[in-house]
Design a protein around this motif. Structure first.
Motif, PDB file in Angstrom:
ATOM      1  N   ARG A  36      10.323  21.332  22.119  1.00 48.08           N
ATOM      2  CA  ARG A  36       9.073  20.939  22.763  1.00 48.08           C
ATOM      3  C   ARG A  36       9.123  21.274  24.247  1.00 48.08           C
ATOM      4  NH1 ARG A  36       7.290  14.722  23.027  1.00 48.08           N
ATOM      5  NH2 ARG A  36       8.912  14.741  24.642  1.00 48.08           N
ATOM      6  N   VAL A  37       8.177  22.092  24.697  1.00 43.51           N
ATOM      7  CA  VAL A  37       8.052  22.464  26.113  1.00 43.51           C
ATOM      8  C   VAL A  37       6.570  22.405  26.463  1.00 43.51           C
ATOM      9  CG1 VAL A  37       8.525  24.138  27.909  1.00 43.51           C
ATOM     10  CG2 VAL A  37      10.048  23.981  25.926  1.00 43.51           C
ATOM     11  N   ILE A  38       6.170  21.374  27.203  1.00 42.44           N
ATOM     12  CA  ILE A  38       4.767  21.140  27.548  1.00 42.44           C
ATOM     13  C   ILE A  38       4.654  21.020  29.061  1.00 42.44           C
ATOM     14  CG2 ILE A  38       2.776  19.614  27.205  1.00 42.44           C
ATOM     15  CD1 ILE A  38       4.237  18.557  24.691  1.00 42.44           C
ATOM     16  N   PHE A  39       3.560  21.519  29.607  1.00 39.17           N
ATOM     17  CA  PHE A  39       3.330  21.372  31.047  1.00 39.17           C
ATOM     18  C   PHE A  39       1.861  21.060  31.287  1.00 39.17           C
ATOM     19  CE2 PHE A  39       2.243  25.807  30.319  1.00 39.17           C
ATOM     20  CZ  PHE A  39       1.109  25.987  31.100  1.00 39.17           C
ATOM     21  N   THR A  40       1.586  20.519  32.500  1.00 38.92           N
ATOM     22  CA  THR A  40       0.216  20.412  32.990  1.00 38.92           C
ATOM     23  C   THR A  40       0.195  20.894  34.437  1.00 38.92           C
ATOM     24  OG1 THR A  40       0.266  18.213  33.996  1.00 38.92           O
ATOM     25  CG2 THR A  40      -0.059  18.306  31.600  1.00 38.92           C
ATOM     26  N   ASN A  47      -0.494  13.573  37.107  1.00 39.38           N
ATOM     27  CA  ASN A  47      -1.706  13.966  36.373  1.00 39.38           C
ATOM     28  C   ASN A  47      -2.929  13.198  36.870  1.00 39.38           C
ATOM     29  OD1 ASN A  47      -0.512  15.898  34.575  1.00 39.38           O
ATOM     30  ND2 ASN A  47       0.411  14.187  33.480  1.00 39.38           N
ATOM     31  N   THR A  48      -3.054  13.144  38.194  1.00 38.79           N
ATOM     32  CA  THR A  48      -4.151  12.426  38.832  1.00 38.79           C
ATOM     33  C   THR A  48      -5.091  13.419  39.505  1.00 38.79           C
ATOM     34  OG1 THR A  48      -2.748  10.501  39.215  1.00 38.79           O
ATOM     35  CG2 THR A  48      -4.751  10.671  40.520  1.00 38.79           C
ATOM     36  N   ILE A  49      -6.378  13.304  39.197  1.00 35.24           N
ATOM     37  CA  ILE A  49      -7.393  14.184  39.773  1.00 35.24           C
ATOM     38  C   ILE A  49      -8.594  13.361  40.189  1.00 35.24           C
ATOM     39  CG2 ILE A  49      -6.676  16.217  38.452  1.00 35.24           C
ATOM     40  CD1 ILE A  49      -8.971  15.635  36.515  1.00 35.24           C
ATOM     41  N   GLU A  50      -9.529  14.009  40.865  1.00 38.17           N
ATOM     42  CA  GLU A  50     -10.777  13.368  41.259  1.00 38.17           C
ATOM     43  C   GLU A  50     -11.874  13.754  40.289  1.00 38.17           C
ATOM     44  OE1 GLU A  50     -13.429  14.186  45.007  1.00 38.17           O
ATOM     45  OE2 GLU A  50     -11.819  12.818  45.628  1.00 38.17           O
ATOM     46  N   GLU A  51     -12.912  12.930  40.178  1.00 36.58           N
ATOM     47  CA  GLU A  51     -14.046  13.245  39.320  1.00 36.58           C
ATOM     48  C   GLU A  51     -14.545  14.665  39.586  1.00 36.58           C
ATOM     49  OE1 GLU A  51     -16.234   8.924  38.625  1.00 36.58           O
ATOM     50  OE2 GLU A  51     -16.936  10.270  40.199  1.00 36.58           O
ATOM     51  N   GLY A  52     -14.754  15.425  38.498  1.00 33.57           N
ATOM     52  CA  GLY A  52     -15.179  16.813  38.621  1.00 33.57           C
ATOM     53  C   GLY A  52     -14.040  17.798  38.682  1.00 33.57           C
ATOM     54  N   GLY A  53     -12.815  17.309  38.812  1.00 33.55           N
ATOM     55  CA  GLY A  53     -11.644  18.184  38.842  1.00 33.55           C
ATOM     56  C   GLY A  53     -11.160  18.515  37.440  1.00 33.55           C
ATOM     57  N   TYR A  54     -10.156  19.383  37.387  1.00 34.19           N
ATOM     58  CA  TYR A  54      -9.643  19.807  36.087  1.00 34.19           C
ATOM     59  C   TYR A  54      -8.130  19.773  36.057  1.00 34.19           C
ATOM     60  CZ  TYR A  54      -8.396  24.312  38.171  1.00 34.19           C
ATOM     61  OH  TYR A  54      -7.825  25.288  38.946  1.00 34.19           O
ATOM     62  N   ILE A  55      -7.611  19.723  34.850  1.00 34.43           N
ATOM     63  CA  ILE A  55      -6.179  19.857  34.587  1.00 34.43           C
ATOM     64  C   ILE A  55      -6.004  20.909  33.503  1.00 34.43           C
ATOM     65  CG2 ILE A  55      -4.108  18.739  33.671  1.00 34.43           C
ATOM     66  CD1 ILE A  55      -4.891  16.195  34.932  1.00 34.43           C
ATOM     67  N   THR A  56      -5.045  21.786  33.695  1.00 33.62           N
ATOM     68  CA  THR A  56      -4.689  22.775  32.677  1.00 33.62           C
ATOM     69  C   THR A  56      -3.504  22.248  31.879  1.00 33.62           C
ATOM     70  OG1 THR A  56      -5.462  24.598  34.057  1.00 33.62           O
ATOM     71  CG2 THR A  56      -3.955  25.140  32.253  1.00 33.62           C
ATOM     72  N   PHE A  57      -3.669  22.202  30.558  1.00 36.38           N
ATOM     73  CA  PHE A  57      -2.619  21.737  29.653  1.00 36.38           C
ATOM     74  C   PHE A  57      -2.013  22.953  28.953  1.00 36.38           C
ATOM     75  CE2 PHE A  57      -5.715  18.404  30.137  1.00 36.38           C
ATOM     76  CZ  PHE A  57      -4.961  17.254  30.274  1.00 36.38           C
ATOM     77  N   GLY A  58      -0.705  23.041  28.941  1.00 34.82           N
ATOM     78  CA  GLY A  58      -0.034  24.187  28.339  1.00 34.82           C
ATOM     79  C   GLY A  58       1.044  23.785  27.352  1.00 34.82           C
ATOM     80  N   ASP A  59       1.073  24.457  26.210  1.00 31.16           N
ATOM     81  CA  ASP A  59       2.129  24.266  25.219  1.00 31.16           C
ATOM     82  C   ASP A  59       2.835  25.598  25.031  1.00 31.16           C
ATOM     83  OD1 ASP A  59       3.782  23.681  23.126  1.00 31.16           O
ATOM     84  OD2 ASP A  59       2.196  23.584  21.609  1.00 31.16           O
ATOM     85  N   VAL A  60       4.031  25.727  25.590  1.00 32.04           N
ATOM     86  CA  VAL A  60       4.823  26.957  25.468  1.00 32.04           C
ATOM     87  C   VAL A  60       6.077  26.695  24.650  1.00 32.04           C
ATOM     88  CG1 VAL A  60       3.955  27.978  27.600  1.00 32.04           C
ATOM     89  CG2 VAL A  60       5.926  26.445  27.689  1.00 32.04           C
ATOM     90  N   SER A  61       5.959  25.749  23.725  1.00 32.25           N
ATOM     91  CA  SER A  61       7.107  25.370  22.903  1.00 32.25           C
ATOM     92  C   SER A  61       7.450  26.487  21.927  1.00 32.25           C
ATOM     93  CB  SER A  61       6.791  24.091  22.119  1.00 32.25           C
ATOM     94  OG  SER A  61       6.350  23.071  22.971  1.00 32.25           O
ATOM     95  N   PRO A  62       8.694  26.990  21.918  1.00 35.45           N
ATOM     96  CA  PRO A  62       9.079  27.987  20.913  1.00 35.45           C
ATOM     97  C   PRO A  62       9.183  27.345  19.534  1.00 35.45           C
ATOM     98  CG  PRO A  62      10.975  27.351  22.235  1.00 35.45           C
ATOM     99  CD  PRO A  62       9.786  26.700  22.864  1.00 35.45           C
ATOM    100  N   GLY A  63       8.811  28.109  18.494  1.00 35.88           N
ATOM    101  CA  GLY A  63       8.931  27.635  17.118  1.00 35.88           C
ATOM    102  C   GLY A  63       7.742  26.867  16.604  1.00 35.88           C
ATOM    103  N   VAL A  64       6.613  26.813  17.363  1.00 35.32           N
ATOM    104  CA  VAL A  64       5.437  26.079  16.918  1.00 35.32           C
ATOM    105  C   VAL A  64       4.687  26.872  15.859  1.00 35.32           C
ATOM    106  CG1 VAL A  64       3.187  25.196  17.613  1.00 35.32           C
ATOM    107  CG2 VAL A  64       5.172  24.798  19.046  1.00 35.32           C
ATOM    108  N   GLN A  65       4.351  26.208  14.737  1.00 35.01           N
ATOM    109  CA  GLN A  65       3.490  26.828  13.717  1.00 35.01           C
ATOM    110  C   GLN A  65       2.022  26.510  13.993  1.00 35.01           C
ATOM    111  OE1 GLN A  65       5.224  25.397   9.967  1.00 35.01           O
ATOM    112  NE2 GLN A  65       5.731  27.526   9.476  1.00 35.01           N
TER     113      GLN A  65
END
Length: 524
Positions: A36-40, A47-65
Motif C-alpha cells: 500500500r502506497v497512498i499520497f495526498t 490534509n487541511t484546506i479552505e473552502e473552494g480548495g482541492y486535494i489530489t488523492f493518489g494511489d501508486v500501490s504496486p500489485g493493485v487489481q
C-alpha cells in the motif's frame, strides 16, 4: 582460494545457461510486490484546506487489481469524473466547498497479500483519509466598558469614528470570535495599555491618555494561507476623569526611578521637593535628594525621578513617598499622598526564553508537576487560574493543605523539564509576584509558611523564603518578593517551587505570577 573462485564461476555459468535455455522468449519472470502506497497533495499539512480548495488523492500501490475511492455526501466535485461519489482512477482531484471534517475511503484489492509498511495485511485493504475544510478567516469583535467595581458594563458601538466616550484611567474589555482556525492573532490598541497582545482571545485595556484612539485585530494562518484584518479608527474617545488618580507601579527605567500613574500627569505641577526616597541595604539606610522630576516624553502617565549623586542597585530596598503639593493630572485631579511605595527592579527576564511559562499564560496544571519528595510535600492543589492575574489573564493558584507542603517543577507537553540558561558565579535577582487569598493561621514561635525556589544542577539548599508569609503579610493584593542568588554551574538549569505550610493548622491559599530572573547589579 583460487580453486574456490573457479567453482563459484562455474556454478554461475551453469545457472545462467539453465535460465536462458528454459525461457524461449528471453523474458525474466519477476514477482511484483504488493504494497500500500497512498499520497495526498496536502498530506504534510494534515490534509487541511479552505473552502473552494482541492486535494489530489493518489494511489501508486504496486500489485493493485482494483480500487474504489468513496467520497462523502457533501459539496464536493471530482474533476473529470462522471459522478462526485466514487472513482476507480489512480489519481483523483477533489474540490471541497463546505466547512467540515470529511472521511475519504479507499478500498483496494491486490493480486496477493499486500504490505503496509513492513507487515503483511491481506489482499483487501481499506484506508480512511480525513480531510478538514476551513472557512475563510473572518473576525468578529465585541467590546464592553468595565465598570468601576470591575463588573462588565455596556457594549461599545463598534463602527468607524464611533468615539465611544471613556473616562481616563478606565478600561475596556475586548473579545474576538474568529472562524477559519487562525494560527496567530495580534491586537493593537492605540493609546491603550497593553499596546499589543498576541494570541489572546479576551483582553482588558486601560486608557491613561486623553485623546481619540483606534483598535485593530489581525488574524492569519500559514497553511492553508489566510488572513483577515479588522480595524476601527477613532473608536475610543478618552476624556477627563472624576476618578482619583492611582500609583500603579514603581520601577527602574534607565537611570531613573519611574512612577507609573493611572493617567496622564501635568508636568508643570511637578515639584521634586514633594518626593522623598529611602534606600535600605542591610543595616545601611540612605535618603538621597531627588534632583529632578519630569514627565516621560513617550508615556505621559510616567514620572521620572533622578537622584542627586546616588544610584539604585538590585540588592537595595527602595521606597518612594509623596507629600501633597501642586501635583495633579492633566484633567485637574490632585495626587493623594503615598508612603513607602516599593520600587521593583525590571529588566531582561531570563525565564522569557520561549519555553519557560513564567507568567502561566500558555501552560496548564499538567505542565507544573509534583516532584515526588513524599509527604508532606504532596499535600497541595495547583491549577492555572483566570481568577487573579498580576499581568496577562492567568496565574498559578496554590492551596497548600493544613500542615502540608508543595514541590512542583515545570515540564513541557512531552513531559520534559523546561530549562533556562545561566552563568556560574554571576549575581541574579529571582523574583515572583504573589497574591495571598488566605494566610490560614500563622503561629508565632515556629517557622512561618513560605515559598522557596530551588534549582538543578547544584542548588543552594540554604536559600530563604521568597516570600515568607508572616502574620502581617498583605492579603488581597499583589506583592513582589525577590532575593539575590548565584548559580554554581553554567548552562541549562531547571527550577523547582516549594511551598511550606507544615506549621500552619489551616490551608495557605495564594496566586503567583510573573516569575523573573534578572542579572543583578549589587551595591559596591
Amino acid at each position: 582460494m583460487k580453486t574456490y573462485k573457479n567453482i563459484v564461476k562455474y556454478l554461475c555459468l551453469v545457472a545462467l545457461s539453465f535460465t536462458a535455455c528454459s525461457d524461449d522468449d528471453n523474458d525474466l519472470n519477476l514477482v511484483e510486490a504488493s504494497q500500500r502506497v497512498i499520497f495526498t497533495s496536502q498530506m504534510d499539512f494534515a490534509n487541511t484546506i479552505e473552502e473552494g480548495g482541492y486535494i489530489t488523492f493518489g494511489d501508486v500501490s504496486p500489485g493493485v487489481q482494483t480500487r474504489t475511492w468513496t467520497f462523502p455526501d457533501a459539496a464536493i466535485n471530482l474533476e473529470g469524473q462522471e459522478n462526485n461519489k466514487t472513482s476507480s482512477e489512480d489519481v483523483v482531484k477533489a474540490f471541497f466547498y463546505e466547512e467540515g471534517v470529511y472521511d475519504v475511503a479507499l478500498h483496494q484489492v491486490f493480486k496477493r497479500d499486500a504490505y503496509v509498511e513492513d507487515v503483511l495485511m491481506g489482499k483487501e485493504l481499506d484506508t480512511i483519509i480525513t480531510v478538514t475544510v476551513l472557512k475563510p478567516l473572518a473576525i468578529n469583535i465585541t467590546a464592553n466598558y468595565i465598570n468601576s467595581d470591575g463588573t462588565l458594563g455596556d457594549a461599545l458601538n463598534l463602527s468607524e469614528n464611533a468615539e465611544n466616550v471613556l473616562e481616563a484611567s478606565r478600561s475596556i474589555r475586548y473579545t474576538y470570535d474568529i472562524v477559519g482556525g487562525p494560527e496567530n492573532t495580534t491586537w493593537t490598541f492605540e493609546g491603550g495599555t497593553p499596546e499589543t497582545v498576541q494570541n489572546t482571545e479576551t483582553v482588558d485595556v486601560k486608557y491613561r491618555k486623553m485623546g481619540t484612539f483606534g483598535v485593530q485585530l489581525g488574524a492569519s494562518r500559514a497553511r492553508p494561507f489566510g488572513e483577515d484584518v479588522l480595524m476601527f479608527e477613532n473608536l475610543i474617545k478618552v476624556i477627563p476623569s472624576s476618578d482619583p488618580v492611582t500609583l500603579d507601579a514603581v520601577y527602574n527605567h534607565e537611570d531613573y526611578i519611574a512612577l507609573e500613574f493611572s493617567r496622564e500627569m501635568d508636568g508643570e505641577s511637578l515639584n521634586p521637593l514633594d518626593f522623598s526616597v529611602t534606600i535600605q541595604n542591610g543595616a545601611t539606610i540612605l535618603n538621597p535628594e531627588v534632583a529632578s522630576a519630569t514627565i516621560d516624553a513617550v508615556e505621559g502617565n510616567r514620572v521620572l525621578l533622578s537622584l542627586l549623586n546616588e544610584s539604585t542597585y538590585n540588592d537595595d530596598q527602595v521606597s518612594i513617598s509623596y507629600t501633597p503639593g501642586t501635583f495633579e493630572t492633566l484633567d485637574g485631579v490632585a495626587v493623594d499622598a503615598f508612603t513607602d511605595a516599593p520600587m521593583v527592579f525590571v529588566g531582561s527576564n531570563l525565564f522569557n526564553n520561549g519555553a519557560f511559562d513564567y507568567g502561566f499564560e500558555n501552560s496548564t496544571e499538567a505542565n507544573w508537576v509534583y516532584e515526588w519528595w513524599g509527604a508532606p510535600w504532596d499535600l497541595y492543589k495547583f491549577n492555572v487560574s483566570t481568577a487573579q492575574a498580576y499581568d496577562g489573564d492567568r496565574s498559578g493558584y496554590v492551596e497548600v493543605n493544613a500542615n502540608g507542603g508543595m514541590i512542583i517543577g515545570h515540564v513541557n507537553n512531552a513531559g520534559e523539564k523546561v530549562t533556562f540558561n545561566v552563568e556560574a558565579g554571576k549575581n541574579y535577582e529571582l523574583g515572583v509576584w504573589v497574591y495571598v487569598e488566605s494566610l490560614g493561621n500563622v503561629i508565632a514561635g515556629v517557622n512561618a509558611p513560605d515559598i522557596r525556589f530551588y534549582w538543578a544542577p547544584a542548588t543552594n539548599w540554604g536559600v530563604g523564603g521568597n516570600p515568607t508569609f508572616t502574620a502581617d503579610y498583605a492579603v488581597g493584593e499583589w506583592v513582589y518578593s525577590s532575593q539575590i542568588i548565584q548559580f554554581a554551574e553554567s548552562g541549562p538549569t531547571t527550577i523547582s517551587i516549594r511551598g511550606d505550610n507544615q506549621n500552619n493548622p489551616e490551608p495557605l491559599k495564594f496566586y503567583m505570577d510573573n516569575l523573573t530572573l534578572l542579572e543583578a547589579k549589587l551595591r559596591p
